[in-house]
Design an enzyme around this catalytic site. Sequence first.
Site, mmCIF file in Angstrom:
data_model
loop_
_atom_site.group_PDB
_atom_site.id
_atom_site.type_symbol
_atom_site.label_atom_id
_atom_site.label_comp_id
_atom_site.label_asym_id
_atom_site.label_seq_id
_atom_site.Cartn_x
_atom_site.Cartn_y
_atom_site.Cartn_z
ATOM 1 N N HIS A 74 -32.583 7.200 2.757
ATOM 2 C CA HIS A 74 -31.052 7.011 2.475
ATOM 3 C C HIS A 74 -30.688 7.296 0.908
ATOM 4 O O HIS A 74 -29.722 7.913 0.493
ATOM 5 C CB HIS A 74 -30.816 5.327 2.382
ATOM 6 C CG HIS A 74 -29.476 4.961 2.090
ATOM 7 N ND1 HIS A 74 -28.338 5.502 2.721
ATOM 8 C CD2 HIS A 74 -29.038 4.082 1.254
ATOM 9 C CE1 HIS A 74 -27.364 4.882 1.973
ATOM 10 N NE2 HIS A 74 -27.729 3.938 1.193
ATOM 11 N N ARG A 96 -34.159 -4.006 0.367
ATOM 12 C CA ARG A 96 -34.302 -2.991 1.446
ATOM 13 C C ARG A 96 -35.466 -2.364 2.044
ATOM 14 O O ARG A 96 -35.958 -2.373 3.008
ATOM 15 C CB ARG A 96 -33.494 -1.769 1.133
ATOM 16 C CG ARG A 96 -31.704 -1.806 0.977
ATOM 17 C CD ARG A 96 -31.158 -0.811 0.591
ATOM 18 N NE ARG A 96 -29.713 -1.067 0.720
ATOM 19 C CZ ARG A 96 -28.849 -0.122 0.205
ATOM 20 N NH1 ARG A 96 -28.993 0.851 -0.351
ATOM 21 N NH2 ARG A 96 -27.157 -0.767 0.414
ATOM 22 N N GLU A 128 -25.161 -2.635 4.712
ATOM 23 C CA GLU A 128 -25.842 -3.707 4.506
ATOM 24 C C GLU A 128 -24.687 -4.894 4.526
ATOM 25 O O GLU A 128 -25.192 -6.128 4.470
ATOM 26 C CB GLU A 128 -26.326 -3.654 3.158
ATOM 27 C CG GLU A 128 -27.421 -4.651 2.825
ATOM 28 C CD GLU A 128 -28.329 -4.515 1.559
ATOM 29 O OE1 GLU A 128 -28.702 -3.244 1.621
ATOM 30 O OE2 GLU A 128 -28.730 -5.284 0.552
ATOM 31 N N GLN A 169 -35.964 5.582 -0.747
ATOM 32 C CA GLN A 169 -35.347 4.243 0.047
ATOM 33 C C GLN A 169 -35.142 4.793 1.424
ATOM 34 O O GLN A 169 -34.347 5.498 1.630
ATOM 35 C CB GLN A 169 -34.052 3.809 -0.889
ATOM 36 C CG GLN A 169 -33.745 2.495 -0.102
ATOM 37 C CD GLN A 169 -32.551 1.774 -1.140
ATOM 38 O OE1 GLN A 169 -31.312 2.097 -0.906
ATOM 39 N NE2 GLN A 169 -33.026 0.804 -1.532
ATOM 40 N N HIS A 192 -33.271 3.251 4.177
ATOM 41 C CA HIS A 192 -32.423 1.941 4.625
ATOM 42 C C HIS A 192 -32.661 1.362 5.830
ATOM 43 O O HIS A 192 -32.920 2.266 6.595
ATOM 44 C CB HIS A 192 -31.230 2.648 4.470
ATOM 45 C CG HIS A 192 -30.082 1.680 4.489
ATOM 46 N ND1 HIS A 192 -29.762 0.746 5.255
ATOM 47 C CD2 HIS A 192 -29.071 1.324 3.424
ATOM 48 C CE1 HIS A 192 -28.883 -0.093 5.120
ATOM 49 N NE2 HIS A 192 -28.423 0.236 3.922
ATOM 50 N N LEU A 215 -25.607 5.572 8.589
ATOM 51 C CA LEU A 215 -25.689 4.408 8.037
ATOM 52 C C LEU A 215 -24.852 3.337 8.786
ATOM 53 O O LEU A 215 -23.814 3.449 9.316
ATOM 54 C CB LEU A 215 -25.410 4.450 6.482
ATOM 55 C CG LEU A 215 -25.381 3.272 5.874
ATOM 56 C CD1 LEU A 215 -26.938 3.228 5.569
ATOM 57 C CD2 LEU A 215 -24.902 3.531 4.361
ATOM 58 N N PHE A 274 -25.182 -9.481 -0.997
ATOM 59 C CA PHE A 274 -26.014 -8.318 -0.588
ATOM 60 C C PHE A 274 -27.389 -8.500 -0.883
ATOM 61 O O PHE A 274 -27.759 -9.401 -1.619
ATOM 62 C CB PHE A 274 -25.494 -6.828 -1.443
ATOM 63 C CG PHE A 274 -24.985 -5.957 -0.384
ATOM 64 C CD1 PHE A 274 -24.192 -5.971 0.392
ATOM 65 C CD2 PHE A 274 -25.397 -4.649 -0.895
ATOM 66 C CE1 PHE A 274 -23.403 -5.138 1.110
ATOM 67 C CE2 PHE A 274 -25.058 -3.431 -0.009
ATOM 68 C CZ PHE A 274 -23.969 -3.780 0.825
ATOM 69 N N ARG A 282 -33.957 0.532 -5.275
ATOM 70 C CA ARG A 282 -32.598 0.394 -5.723
ATOM 71 C C ARG A 282 -32.038 -0.886 -4.797
ATOM 72 O O ARG A 282 -32.124 -0.721 -3.650
ATOM 73 C CB ARG A 282 -31.996 1.501 -5.407
ATOM 74 C CG ARG A 282 -30.464 1.379 -5.767
ATOM 75 C CD ARG A 282 -29.536 2.658 -5.803
ATOM 76 N NE ARG A 282 -29.282 3.077 -4.393
ATOM 77 C CZ ARG A 282 -28.469 2.638 -3.589
ATOM 78 N NH1 ARG A 282 -27.511 1.614 -3.752
ATOM 79 N NH2 ARG A 282 -28.285 3.295 -2.412
#
Lengths: 263, 606
Positions: free
Chosen positions: B376, B310, B254, B235, B237, B251, B121, B411
């Site tokens: 996000h 991100r 990821e 954030q 995304h 969404l 990730f 994050r």
Amino acid sequence: MQPAKAETGTISRLMRVFRGDKNRSELKEFTIKQHPGMVVLDAIHQIQADQAGDLACRWNCKAGKCGSCSAEINGRPRLMCMTRMGDFEPGETITVRPLKAFPVIKDLVTDVSWNYEINKKIKPFTPKPKNADGTWRMQQYEIDRVQEFRKCIECFLCQDVCHVLRDHDKKSEFGGPRFFVRAASLEMHPLDTADRVPMIKDSLGVGLCNITKCCTEVCPESITITDNAIIPLKERVVSRYFDPLAVLWHKITGLPKQPRGGE
Amino acid sequence: MANYQSIEHDVLVIGAGGAGIRAAIEAAEMGANVGLICKSLLGKAHTVMAEGGMAAALGNVESRDNWKVHFRDTMRGGKMLNNWRMAQLHAQEAPDRANELESYGAVFDRTPDGRILQRNFGGHLYPRLAHVGDRTGLEMIRTLQDKAVHTPGLQVHMECTIYKLLVNDGRVCGAVGYWRQTGEFVVYKAKAVVLATGGIGKSFKVTSNSWEYTGDGHAMAYLAGADLIDMEFIQFHPTGMMWPLSVKGILVTEGVRGEGGVLRNNKGERFMFKYVPEQFKKDYADTEDEARRWLDGDKTARRPPELLTRDVVARAINAEVKAGRGSPHGGAFLDIAAARSPDYIKRKLPSMYHQFKELAQVDITKDAMEVGPTTHYIMGGVRVHPETAESTVPGIFAAGEAAGGMHGANRLGGNSLSDLLVFGRRAGMGAANYAKNLKSAPALSQADVDATLKEMTAPLDRVDGENPYTIAQDLQELMQTHIGIIREEKEMQEGLEKLLKLKERASRVASNGTRAYNPGWNQALDLRAMLTCSEAIARAAIERKESRGGHTRNDYPDYDKELSKVNFLIKKTSSGEMGIRKEPLPQMPAELQELFKGESNATSQS
């Protein structure tokens, strides 16, 4: 209803939406503006914002993952967030009603609390001890079946369409497809040691299911409910209680569970 | 005065996502009488939408992984603004929480030797995310839900919205709310309250968040006198759906990039190679060939640049679109079909396959997805003590997205699900201990209760007021335009002025119908929290005159050395205004500083 096709431009669409509660209700007509790609839940939100602020519906993720926005759309139990408006003919009126198998609270919202009560009756996960190295080992092929059951988003469309619940209202004797899936996910968990067969027979009443597969047809997660969950559970009940050889084996060995083959 | 129901608990947990349920389980197992409040039905909270996985340095796939590497990745991802102690506890305890979830019945995907499988990730140096295809959040919430309903001493209250925390003598003593189904009011008396209410995404136009995400916990804590921290960091995304319009913002996990998906612009160029920040260059591939070798398992190859954090990927997509190289609907192309077989894609990314097929009529095993940034997650939240999760108001605890500090300025993907369990458990423990040590619960003030109920009924008593849906839409438009992904002083100041005007309009909001299951009235009551959080975000974003993580400014494109040493705190002043102040970062111990030798958090981020 036609298969999905490319949409162009905005059209006007007549919707009929169930409004009311258990005492008084009607199908109310609303005309909405339908934009390309729109889903039925968008139309309901548009009505809330412009025409009826107090129109009640449940929703959360709007992506088919939470199972909140279940309704009956032109007679078919579906998720509103995954039903494209463009799949209906341009002149077709779209009628949205609440789930029929559960009591209406208001508009599209029903009282599904009975499902939560059933879930409490199912004996929870009871794992065997860990290996000496402090881990549990499971192969992917051993858990594929259980993972299929665990895809369930608790939309209760299967409960809504099940004859035993919808037409015969046997909620006091029968758990419904959702909870056979739940029970199967525990019974077929490679680490689980609990015995749920008596409960599956008696309080979930698996014998009442006559395998019409309606639940499998409406499942938005494509779980093969009847073939993979209900029939194997029925087999466990049959061999425990009605197969003379298995009953004898059970008496001699005292083992509650059947060997795991054939799942 | 309106009637209300009274309920008493030792610990009241508000919010039933991963953090809330885990907190409730912990507190109940410690002997507290616990109430668990769900804004929706149990099991529908936002955690259910988490896709990619839960980060934990189990070391099952890569034995070089351990908590120190995870800690370092987390701090670097957060641009060193994280509360170091929270990041340390998180990295140390996440493996135990993942194993614990398995003991509750979760069924993670497996390695060939039968252990929990981990995937790559963004920002994580090694494959670290325990996962179940692309529906890890569903697995987590269902597992916790089933654990909770079989935990003695834990009572679940579904479809209940809490509107206000009651504070007496500087301590929390309860909360006021309403049952969504009937509209009846309810007053909870409690010794301790855990806020696990999630985030604020519903104040933005393009978001991956649901109707519940109105910042209730952030706002209620602030109004009760608690500090909020890091509110400027949001954030975006990088990969939300772009088309059709009605699904914009939903969404795209990821995990698509984790499984080998690549980003291209309208020239077919794999543009992420151009956007690798200086401090990350040694860890990321600089050719397509090297990136491919990494995907094929070559341990000498470095990771593809699509797996940068991100914030970096979102800014890169934004820059490509601005330069005229965007996709038809203003995003980028995300392609997994070229990297993996159809069978593999359907097995590891089943929801994505389904989602694109059903909603956008795109077959991701053949064609690229169109993606772009979507609101996000908020890194900012209630400022808490790292060990106990207690806020600056005694008896108010916070965990998960409602709490701040853990993630700093940005994050990492996968660090949210682990955060929920690590700090959910700690908050439950903190609240249960606090309740046990409290000799007697502070009394509720009847005047407070009456005033709150009056405030809550006001929108239904007004005739001819503002439409609550219109105000919410105007707020979303405003935040998206003025305090969005790329920010500037003048625009933000204008935004703040508009916000204050909107607040004025919101005080005249009116809803028709009765209190029973009335989304219009519910929306009217949610506006207060949405506006409070938006104001906090705007004020903090104006103050931070630099770019860092989830806060990007056109007028201050670089890191600022002085600002790299502080968090911004928001607190209600004695005159009721929103106050903001700088607070120096807590000092990281020398042995942890060692892990960042030779790195600076004051260099440019792009």
